[in-house]
Enzyme design. Sequence first.
Site, PDB file in Angstrom:
ATOM      1  N   PRO A   1       5.194 -12.355  -1.894  1.00 16.09           N
ATOM      2  CA  PRO A   1       5.009 -12.140  -0.465  1.00 16.09           C
ATOM      3  C   PRO A   1       3.777 -11.330  -0.094  1.00 16.09           C
ATOM      4  O   PRO A   1       3.441 -10.357  -0.777  1.00 16.09           O
ATOM      5  CB  PRO A   1       6.286 -11.395  -0.042  1.00 16.09           C
ATOM      6  N   ASN A   2       3.150 -11.785   0.963  1.00 13.21           N
ATOM      7  CA  ASN A   2       1.983 -11.138   1.588  1.00 13.21           C
ATOM      8  C   ASN A   2       0.683 -11.313   0.799  1.00 13.21           C
ATOM      9  O   ASN A   2      -0.387 -10.922   1.268  1.00 13.21           O
ATOM     10  CB  ASN A   2       2.244  -9.639   1.858  1.00 13.21           C
TER      11      ASN A   2
ATOM     12  N   ARG B   1      -5.684  -8.219   4.078  1.00  9.24           N
ATOM     13  CA  ARG B   1      -4.592  -7.257   4.009  1.00  9.24           C
ATOM     14  C   ARG B   1      -5.055  -5.983   3.289  1.00  9.24           C
ATOM     15  O   ARG B   1      -5.462  -6.050   2.125  1.00  9.24           O
ATOM     16  CB  ARG B   1      -3.467  -7.904   3.208  1.00  9.24           C
TER      17      ARG B   1
ATOM     18  N   TYR C   1      -6.495  -3.808  -1.773  1.00 13.69           N
ATOM     19  CA  TYR C   1      -6.463  -5.133  -2.414  1.00 13.69           C
ATOM     20  C   TYR C   1      -7.801  -5.868  -2.415  1.00 13.69           C
ATOM     21  O   TYR C   1      -7.887  -6.977  -2.950  1.00 13.69           O
ATOM     22  CB  TYR C   1      -5.388  -6.000  -1.734  1.00 13.69           C
TER      23      TYR C   1
ATOM     24  N   ASN D   1       2.738 -12.304 -10.065  1.00 12.60           N
ATOM     25  CA  ASN D   1       2.659 -11.125  -9.209  1.00 12.60           C
ATOM     26  C   ASN D   1       3.714 -11.314  -8.133  1.00 12.60           C
ATOM     27  O   ASN D   1       3.471 -11.969  -7.120  1.00 12.60           O
ATOM     28  CB  ASN D   1       1.266 -10.965  -8.592  1.00 12.60           C
TER      29      ASN D   1
ATOM     30  N   ALA E   1       6.082  -7.312  -3.511  1.00 13.56           N
ATOM     31  CA  ALA E   1       7.162  -6.376  -3.177  1.00 13.56           C
ATOM     32  C   ALA E   1       8.481  -6.722  -3.872  1.00 13.56           C
ATOM     33  O   ALA E   1       9.291  -5.828  -4.159  1.00 13.56           O
ATOM     34  CB  ALA E   1       7.359  -6.341  -1.665  1.00 13.56           C
TER      35      ALA E   1
ATOM     36  N   HIS F   1       9.910  -4.923  -7.045  1.00 11.83           N
ATOM     37  CA  HIS F   1      10.633  -3.651  -7.002  1.00 11.83           C
ATOM     38  C   HIS F   1      12.064  -3.797  -6.508  1.00 11.83           C
ATOM     39  O   HIS F   1      12.798  -2.810  -6.425  1.00 11.83           O
ATOM     40  CB  HIS F   1       9.867  -2.673  -6.090  1.00 11.83           C
TER      41      HIS F   1
ATOM     42  N   ASP G   1      16.084 -12.120 -13.328  1.00 11.70           N
ATOM     43  CA  ASP G   1      16.995 -13.010 -14.068  1.00 11.70           C
ATOM     44  C   ASP G   1      16.330 -14.358 -14.355  1.00 11.70           C
ATOM     45  O   ASP G   1      16.528 -14.939 -15.424  1.00 11.70           O
ATOM     46  CB  ASP G   1      18.287 -13.241 -13.267  1.00 11.70           C
TER      47      ASP G   1
ATOM     48  N   GLU H   1       3.590 -10.006 -16.165  1.00 14.79           N
ATOM     49  CA  GLU H   1       3.646  -9.393 -14.830  1.00 14.79           C
ATOM     50  C   GLU H   1       2.270  -8.815 -14.502  1.00 14.79           C
ATOM     51  O   GLU H   1       1.676  -8.118 -15.334  1.00 14.79           O
ATOM     52  CB  GLU H   1       4.698  -8.279 -14.819  1.00 14.79           C
TER      53      GLU H   1
ATOM     54  N   HIS I   1      -0.255  -6.930 -11.393  1.00 12.33           N
ATOM     55  CA  HIS I   1      -0.463  -6.320 -10.072  1.00 12.33           C
ATOM     56  C   HIS I   1      -1.930  -5.991  -9.894  1.00 12.33           C
ATOM     57  O   HIS I   1      -2.605  -5.613 -10.851  1.00 12.33           O
ATOM     58  CB  HIS I   1       0.367  -5.039  -9.908  1.00 12.33           C
ATOM     59  N   ILE I   2      -2.369  -6.132  -8.653  1.00 18.73           N
ATOM     60  CA  ILE I   2      -3.757  -5.827  -8.319  1.00 18.73           C
ATOM     61  C   ILE I   2      -3.962  -4.315  -8.346  1.00 18.73           C
ATOM     62  O   ILE I   2      -4.922  -3.803  -8.923  1.00 18.73           O
ATOM     63  CB  ILE I   2      -4.090  -6.409  -6.924  1.00 18.73           C
ATOM     64  N   SER I   3      -3.051  -3.597  -7.713  1.00 18.80           N
ATOM     65  CA  SER I   3      -3.155  -2.136  -7.646  1.00 18.80           C
ATOM     66  C   SER I   3      -2.404  -1.502  -8.814  1.00 18.80           C
ATOM     67  O   SER I   3      -1.573  -2.154  -9.464  1.00 18.80           O
ATOM     68  CB  SER I   3      -2.573  -1.636  -6.319  1.00 18.80           C
TER      69      SER I   3
ATOM     70  N   ARG J   1       1.080   4.895  -6.828  1.00 21.55           N
ATOM     71  CA  ARG J   1       1.455   4.712  -5.425  1.00 21.55           C
ATOM     72  C   ARG J   1       2.878   5.259  -5.178  1.00 21.55           C
ATOM     73  O   ARG J   1       3.355   6.080  -5.949  1.00 21.55           O
ATOM     74  CB  ARG J   1       1.301   3.225  -5.065  1.00 21.55           C
TER      75      ARG J   1
ATOM     76  N   ARG K   1       7.493   1.906  -5.805  1.00 23.15           N
ATOM     77  CA  ARG K   1       6.702   0.885  -6.508  1.00 23.15           C
ATOM     78  C   ARG K   1       6.664   1.120  -8.022  1.00 23.15           C
ATOM     79  O   ARG K   1       6.041   0.373  -8.767  1.00 23.15           O
ATOM     80  CB  ARG K   1       5.274   0.840  -5.959  1.00 23.15           C
TER      81      ARG K   1
HETATM   82  C1  DQA Z   1       1.266  -5.563  -5.593  1.00 24.26           C
HETATM   83  C2  DQA Z   1       1.928  -4.182  -5.586  1.00 24.26           C
HETATM   84  C3  DQA Z   1       3.237  -4.219  -4.824  1.00 24.26           C
HETATM   85  O1  DQA Z   1       3.831  -2.934  -4.822  1.00 24.26           O
HETATM   86  C4  DQA Z   1       3.020  -4.651  -3.391  1.00 24.26           C
HETATM   87  O2  DQA Z   1       4.245  -4.759  -2.707  1.00 24.26           O
HETATM   88  C5  DQA Z   1       2.223  -5.886  -3.281  1.00 24.26           C
HETATM   89  C6  DQA Z   1       1.096  -6.115  -4.188  1.00 24.26           C
HETATM   90  C7  DQA Z   1      -0.116  -5.542  -6.267  1.00 24.26           C
HETATM   91  O3  DQA Z   1      -0.572  -6.603  -6.670  1.00 24.26           O
HETATM   92  O4  DQA Z   1      -0.746  -4.482  -6.357  1.00 24.26           O
HETATM   93  O5  DQA Z   1       2.429  -6.697  -2.370  1.00 24.26           O
HETATM   94  O6  DQA Z   1       2.094  -6.446  -6.339  1.00 24.26           O
END
Ligand code: DQA
Length: 138
Positions: A9-10, A17, A22, A71, A74, A77, A84, A95, A97-99, A104, A108
């Site tokens: 999501p997002n 964003r 990001y 990725n 959200a 978490h 599963d 897995e 993540h960008i950040s 944070r 997270r």
């Molecule tokens: C994220 C980190 C997550 O905590 C956050 O909700 C995201 C992006 C990242 O790629 O840094 O939407 O997955």
Amino acid sequence: MKLIIINGPNLNLLGKREPEIYGSTTFEDYFATLQNKFPNVELTYYQSNIEGEIIAKIQEVGFDYDGIILNAAAYTHTSVGIGDAVKAVESPVIEVHISNTHEREAYRHVSYIAPVAKGVILGFGLKSYDLAIQSFLG
Ligand code: DQA
């Protein structure tokens, strides 16, 4: 080598964003960069804002693809269901993540995917995806 990037999501809003976290590149542009850099990898990209759709995609590709770069944003978490699904399939999942989620907010720091993933790459900006692909080629 058949790999898929699944974004949660997002992440369809990358580029606009919270660019201070990001960056200002859209994922579509970055995906084209990855395709050029790894011409021998059959690379697919899927994004959804919906938990069940992400689970369905993991199930769909997870007995066929050589690897999944996930990725879950959200949902990382919160989602027992995505964790599963990762556990249920045969394809190894990295897995991503960008950040750096560990520098944070505390919520997270939890991941339902990390315990069932092959590995975790985070904090390198969009390059985290590049490093994940390299880990499969390694
Ligand atoms: C994220 C980190 C997550 O905590 C956050 O909700 C995201 C992006 C990242 O790629 O840094 O939407 O997955």
